[in-house]
Motif scaffolding. Sequence first.
Motif, PDB file in Angstrom:
ATOM      1  N   SER A 129      94.089  90.045  47.844  1.00  0.00           N
ATOM      2  CA  SER A 129      93.242  91.017  48.540  1.00  0.00           C
ATOM      3  C   SER A 129      94.126  91.917  49.385  1.00  0.00           C
ATOM      4  CB  SER A 129      92.202  90.318  49.409  1.00  0.00           C
ATOM      5  OG  SER A 129      92.827  89.497  50.351  1.00  0.00           O
ATOM      6  N   SER A 130      93.532  92.958  49.869  1.00  0.00           N
ATOM      7  CA  SER A 130      94.297  93.937  50.616  1.00  0.00           C
ATOM      8  C   SER A 130      93.401  94.583  51.657  1.00  0.00           C
ATOM      9  CB  SER A 130      94.842  95.004  49.650  1.00  0.00           C
ATOM     10  OG  SER A 130      95.579  95.955  50.349  1.00  0.00           O
TER      11      SER A 130
ATOM     12  N   THR B 269      97.646  90.408  50.735  1.00  0.00           N
ATOM     13  CA  THR B 269      97.818  88.974  50.899  1.00  0.00           C
ATOM     14  C   THR B 269      97.395  88.259  49.624  1.00  0.00           C
ATOM     15  OG1 THR B 269      95.586  88.587  51.747  1.00  0.00           O
ATOM     16  CG2 THR B 269      97.272  89.120  53.363  1.00  0.00           C
ATOM     17  N   SER B 270      97.918  87.053  49.465  1.00  0.00           N
ATOM     18  CA  SER B 270      97.469  86.222  48.355  1.00  0.00           C
ATOM     19  C   SER B 270      97.413  84.776  48.813  1.00  0.00           C
ATOM     20  CB  SER B 270      98.400  86.355  47.148  1.00  0.00           C
ATOM     21  OG  SER B 270      99.634  85.729  47.403  1.00  0.00           O
ATOM     22  N   THR B 271      96.498  84.041  48.228  1.00  0.00           N
ATOM     23  CA  THR B 271      96.395  82.608  48.518  1.00  0.00           C
ATOM     24  C   THR B 271      96.105  81.915  47.201  1.00  0.00           C
ATOM     25  OG1 THR B 271      95.405  80.986  50.013  1.00  0.00           O
ATOM     26  CG2 THR B 271      93.911  82.551  49.009  1.00  0.00           C
TER      27      THR B 271
ATOM     28  N   HIS C 208      95.300  78.197  44.760  1.00  0.00           N
ATOM     29  CA  HIS C 208      94.733  76.852  44.645  1.00  0.00           C
ATOM     30  C   HIS C 208      95.244  76.255  43.340  1.00  0.00           C
ATOM     31  CE1 HIS C 208      91.549  73.743  45.030  1.00  0.00           C
ATOM     32  NE2 HIS C 208      91.674  73.732  43.715  1.00  0.00           N
TER      33      HIS C 208
ATOM     34  N   GLY D 188      83.823  75.884  50.635  1.00  0.00           N
ATOM     35  CA  GLY D 188      85.055  76.570  50.252  1.00  0.00           C
ATOM     36  C   GLY D 188      86.145  76.437  51.305  1.00  0.00           C
ATOM     37  N   CYS D 189      87.371  76.679  50.849  1.00  0.00           N
ATOM     38  CA  CYS D 189      88.526  76.649  51.751  1.00  0.00           C
ATOM     39  C   CYS D 189      88.689  78.016  52.416  1.00  0.00           C
ATOM     40  CB  CYS D 189      89.799  76.354  50.961  1.00  0.00           C
ATOM     41  SG  CYS D 189      89.911  74.680  50.329  1.00  0.00           S
ATOM     42  N   PRO D 190      89.125  78.035  53.667  1.00  0.00           N
ATOM     43  CA  PRO D 190      89.374  79.332  54.296  1.00  0.00           C
ATOM     44  C   PRO D 190      90.655  79.960  53.741  1.00  0.00           C
ATOM     45  CG  PRO D 190      90.015  77.549  55.765  1.00  0.00           C
ATOM     46  CD  PRO D 190      89.375  76.905  54.573  1.00  0.00           C
ATOM     47  N   ASP D 191      90.590  81.246  53.543  1.00  0.00           N
ATOM     48  CA  ASP D 191      91.793  81.981  53.146  1.00  0.00           C
ATOM     49  C   ASP D 191      92.635  82.155  54.408  1.00  0.00           C
ATOM     50  OD1 ASP D 191      93.730  83.750  52.392  1.00  0.00           O
ATOM     51  OD2 ASP D 191      92.388  85.072  51.275  1.00  0.00           O
TER      52      ASP D 191
ATOM     53  N   THR E 276      95.358  93.247  57.467  1.00  0.00           N
ATOM     54  CA  THR E 276      96.258  92.163  57.069  1.00  0.00           C
ATOM     55  C   THR E 276      97.283  92.587  56.026  1.00  0.00           C
ATOM     56  OG1 THR E 276      94.708  91.440  55.353  1.00  0.00           O
ATOM     57  CG2 THR E 276      94.485  90.416  57.517  1.00  0.00           C
TER      58      THR E 276
ATOM     59  N   THR F 292      95.361  83.400  54.947  1.00  0.00           N
ATOM     60  CA  THR F 292      96.079  84.663  55.118  1.00  0.00           C
ATOM     61  C   THR F 292      95.227  85.678  55.876  1.00  0.00           C
ATOM     62  OG1 THR F 292      95.293  85.679  53.060  1.00  0.00           O
ATOM     63  CG2 THR F 292      97.255  84.291  52.917  1.00  0.00           C
ATOM     64  N   LYS F 293      93.960  85.352  56.097  1.00  0.00           N
ATOM     65  CA  LYS F 293      93.056  86.289  56.781  1.00  0.00           C
ATOM     66  C   LYS F 293      92.970  86.023  58.277  1.00  0.00           C
ATOM     67  CE  LYS F 293      92.094  88.236  52.951  1.00  0.00           C
ATOM     68  NZ  LYS F 293      92.815  89.480  52.660  1.00  0.00           N
TER      69      LYS F 293
ATOM     70  N   ARG G 275      84.739  79.424  60.787  1.00  0.00           N
ATOM     71  CA  ARG G 275      83.578  79.575  59.892  1.00  0.00           C
ATOM     72  C   ARG G 275      83.572  78.474  58.828  1.00  0.00           C
ATOM     73  NH1 ARG G 275      83.475  83.773  56.273  1.00  0.00           N
ATOM     74  NH2 ARG G 275      84.909  84.940  57.600  1.00  0.00           N
TER      75      ARG G 275
ATOM     76  N   TYR H 187      85.102  83.359  45.547  1.00  0.00           N
ATOM     77  CA  TYR H 187      85.753  83.902  46.746  1.00  0.00           C
ATOM     78  C   TYR H 187      84.732  84.807  47.415  1.00  0.00           C
ATOM     79  CZ  TYR H 187      89.339  85.847  49.826  1.00  0.00           C
ATOM     80  OH  TYR H 187      90.090  86.198  50.932  1.00  0.00           O
ATOM     81  N   LYS H 188      84.350  84.423  48.620  1.00  0.00           N
ATOM     82  CA  LYS H 188      83.364  85.227  49.346  1.00  0.00           C
ATOM     83  C   LYS H 188      83.580  85.031  50.839  1.00  0.00           C
ATOM     84  CE  LYS H 188      78.436  86.040  49.905  1.00  0.00           C
ATOM     85  NZ  LYS H 188      77.086  85.475  49.776  1.00  0.00           N
ATOM     86  N   ASP H 189      83.576  86.098  51.579  1.00  0.00           N
ATOM     87  CA  ASP H 189      83.750  86.047  53.044  1.00  0.00           C
ATOM     88  C   ASP H 189      85.012  85.276  53.432  1.00  0.00           C
ATOM     89  OD1 ASP H 189      81.372  87.433  53.325  1.00  0.00           O
ATOM     90  OD2 ASP H 189      80.181  85.600  53.453  1.00  0.00           O
ATOM     91  N   ALA H 190      86.062  85.462  52.658  1.00  0.00           N
ATOM     92  CA  ALA H 190      87.367  84.829  52.909  1.00  0.00           C
ATOM     93  C   ALA H 190      87.326  83.309  52.764  1.00  0.00           C
ATOM     94  CB  ALA H 190      87.933  85.221  54.272  1.00  0.00           C
ATOM     95  N   LEU H 191      86.303  82.789  52.100  1.00  0.00           N
ATOM     96  CA  LEU H 191      86.273  81.369  51.739  1.00  0.00           C
ATOM     97  C   LEU H 191      86.348  81.292  50.216  1.00  0.00           C
ATOM     98  CD1 LEU H 191      83.420  79.904  54.008  1.00  0.00           C
ATOM     99  CD2 LEU H 191      85.864  79.907  54.441  1.00  0.00           C
ATOM    100  N   TYR H 192      87.213  80.396  49.721  1.00  0.00           N
ATOM    101  CA  TYR H 192      87.359  80.299  48.277  1.00  0.00           C
ATOM    102  C   TYR H 192      87.167  78.858  47.831  1.00  0.00           C
ATOM    103  CZ  TYR H 192      92.032  78.456  49.217  1.00  0.00           C
ATOM    104  OH  TYR H 192      93.080  77.689  49.667  1.00  0.00           O
ATOM    105  N   ASP H 193      86.789  78.719  46.568  1.00  0.00           N
ATOM    106  CA  ASP H 193      86.583  77.383  46.038  1.00  0.00           C
ATOM    107  C   ASP H 193      86.869  77.397  44.539  1.00  0.00           C
ATOM    108  OD1 ASP H 193      86.017  74.709  46.185  1.00  0.00           O
ATOM    109  OD2 ASP H 193      83.857  74.939  46.383  1.00  0.00           O
TER     110      ASP H 193
END
Lengths: 146, 168
Positions: A88-89, A96-98, A100, B161-164, A93, B166-167, B149, A118-124
């Motif tokens: 994301s960009s 960035t990349s994250t 799993h 979900g896991c928090p990103d 910030t 990097t944010k 959150r 991936y939604k609202d900076a939460l990913y699964d």
Amino acid sequence: MSRSHETVAWLLLAAATGCGSTKHYADLPEKNLQVRSTLSGARAVLGVHSLNSNCATDYEGVVSLDRATVDVGLPVGRQSLLVFEFYSSSLLTGSTSTKHEARIVPRRGYRYVARVTYKDALYDVELREIDPRSGAARELDTRRRC
Amino acid sequence: MKAIAIIAALLLAGCATQQPQNAEEFRKVAPGAFLMGSETLEVNRPLRDVAAAWQRRAPECLNASVRTTSQTSTSYQVIVTTYKSTVVVGKDRAELHVQREFKGGGVITVGNPPSGGPYIIVADAYPLPSNRTRVQMIAPTKGQDVVIRAIKSWASGENLGCPDLTKQ
């Protein structure tokens, strides 16, 4: 995502994988993994690595998860390491990349479904194995043993 | 945002004569520190479910490192931020602690942080009647929004979900 963001994402990916250029996963004709993505605010790719008994990985290439559903062919009976990477960009910030990681040993005849969100900076990432006879699905323990 | 969080951590570290060395010390010191706050919420789940969610998700999502690079025409800096989580489950309380440590060029360690880095978040869950749970969280008021959150979402079961990281 704009074309410039897409370019940045691929450059980041190339850097992350240690390659000068992005290597696309060669894929196999028999598609045994379906990746279902729901992405908001990020772009995702899937890196495929082989994982040997000594826990050494060998990078085999990347699959862009640019559609809601992407079918992938993974080698049966061999340990693979799937690396889901979210890019994301933003002005705040930067780029960035994250990522799993998920370990998998596909079985012959079985199908696999990865739900990637991936939604609202939460990913699964949830990986399920589907029994071809009963259709029953079970969640896989994808933790890397080493 | 990250700069604010770093400043808050430094102030918390520097203003105290001794940095909190464990979660209990953090509970006593942090709520009165600059840019730190406490929050309480109630969720419609029993304590055991909240504890189970924290036990499952925290090690997977919060034991991680973030590598940040910044480059200008004259400098290149790499900072590695390492998060460490601890979950403690008892009969009447479940605890989730988060520590964070910065390493890399230009990072100055202030005071005497505990192993794993200074504590940044402590969340405690207590049972309530009717299978509900109260969650009390002490955390920075700025800069850890995504982690906060996630911890709340795990408690409520809304999103696992896991928090990103990097944010942040």
